[in-house]
Design an enzyme around this catalytic site. Structure first.
Site, PDB file in Angstrom:
ATOM      1  CE  LYS A  86      23.330   0.197 -25.028  1.00 53.30           C
ATOM      2  NZ  LYS A  86      21.866   0.395 -25.198  1.00 53.30           N
TER       3      LYS A  86
HETATM    4  C1  E4P Z   1      20.022   2.522 -23.592  1.00 54.95           C
HETATM    5  O1  E4P Z   1      21.215   2.512 -23.752  1.00 54.95           O
HETATM    6  C2  E4P Z   1      19.356   1.730 -22.519  1.00 54.95           C
HETATM    7  O2  E4P Z   1      19.482   0.406 -22.859  1.00 54.95           O
HETATM    8  C3  E4P Z   1      17.932   2.142 -22.400  1.00 54.95           C
HETATM    9  O3  E4P Z   1      17.842   3.554 -22.465  1.00 54.95           O
HETATM   10  C4  E4P Z   1      17.223   1.638 -21.174  1.00 54.95           C
HETATM   11  O4  E4P Z   1      15.974   2.279 -21.134  1.00 54.95           O
HETATM   12  P1  E4P Z   1      14.785   1.786 -20.211  1.00 54.95           P
HETATM   13  O5  E4P Z   1      15.179   2.016 -18.792  1.00 54.95           O
HETATM   14  O6  E4P Z   1      13.621   2.662 -20.621  1.00 54.95           O
HETATM   15  O7  E4P Z   1      14.557   0.353 -20.522  1.00 54.95           O
END
Ligand code: E4P
Length: 227
Positions: A86
């Site tokens: 990512k």
């Molecule tokens: C996943 O790819 C993201 O990093 C994550 O879903 C963010 O989630 P949050 O908004 O609950 O922190």
């Protein structure tokens, strides 16, 4: 739609993987921090639970292009094939994604709040793009609507990049994107479990068992047939 677990709690992951047809696990630095242990050990344990064929998403931590590329190389070397790196969807990230694509390293443009960010990371060559539904909602916009808009942009521009919708607060958000046919969604264990948490379902299953037992022949087909 692929379904992934957005968590780094190995016990929760073990339970969900045993019961639900999930495609992998996504993490980010904050999720790994919540586990309060060495992040490399956590990720190795997750990889062991989900197997080598499942998808594992690990985020590069630096915010400069060179640092992102260095993290991406180290991550894929350590956690093997089917590991997707990512990369934050910022200009330094667009450059990193383009270089990583040339190296054959799979990426996901993350921290996506706007359709234009999604378009740019897709154009840079990301395999996935991760819009944050709930965080967009909290900014006063329609998170599910933005994800649908992103899906339309990718489809209408004939881009191969898949949407990985993320940051869900409730199962209805997941369900409406599943109906729309986005590529993938990642949700926390409680949101995934809520997709089938329904007293009527539990009651119907219990009634079938009770009715069968009341017949007086045994508690299961196997018990009767094995006599
Ligand atoms: C996943 O790819 C993201 O990093 C994550 O879903 C963010 O989630 P949050 O908004 O609950 O922190």
């Amino acid at each position: 739609m692929k379904l992934l677990i957005d968590d780094a709690n190995v016990e929760k992951i073990r339970k969900l993987v045993a019961e639900y047809p999930v495609d992998g696990v996504t993490t980010n630095p904050s999720i790994l921090a919540k586990a309060k242990r060495n992040p490399i050990e956590t990720l190795h344990e997750i990889r062991e639970i989900i197997g080598q064929d499942a998808l594992l998403f690990v985020q590069a931590v630096p915010t400069d292009t060179e640092g992102m590329i260095k993290d991406a190389k180290a991550i894929t070397k350590e956690f093997g094939q089917n590991t997707i790196v990512k990369i934050p969807s910022i200009p330094a990230g667009f450059a990193a994604i383009r270089e990583l694509k040339k190296m054959g390293i799979h990426t996901c443009g993350t921290v996506v709040y706007t359709p234009m960010q999604a378009y740019l990371v897709a154009k840079a060559g990301a395999d996935y793009v991760a819009p944050y539904v709930n965080r967009i909602d909290n900014m006063g916009y329609d998170g599910v609507g933005v994800v649908k808009e992103i899906q339309n942009i990718l489809t209408n521009n004939h881009m191969d990049t898949e949407v990985l919708a993320a940051s869900f607060k409730n199962s209805m958000q997941v369900l409406s994107l599943c109906e729309y046919g986005v590529g993938a969604a990642t949700a926390a264990p409680d949101v995934i479990e809520a997709l089938v948490k329904n007293a009527a379902i539990d009651q119907a299953v219990d009634t079938f068992v009770d009715d069968f037992k009341k017949l007086g022949y045994g508690d299961s087909m196997a018990e009767i047939l094995d006599k």
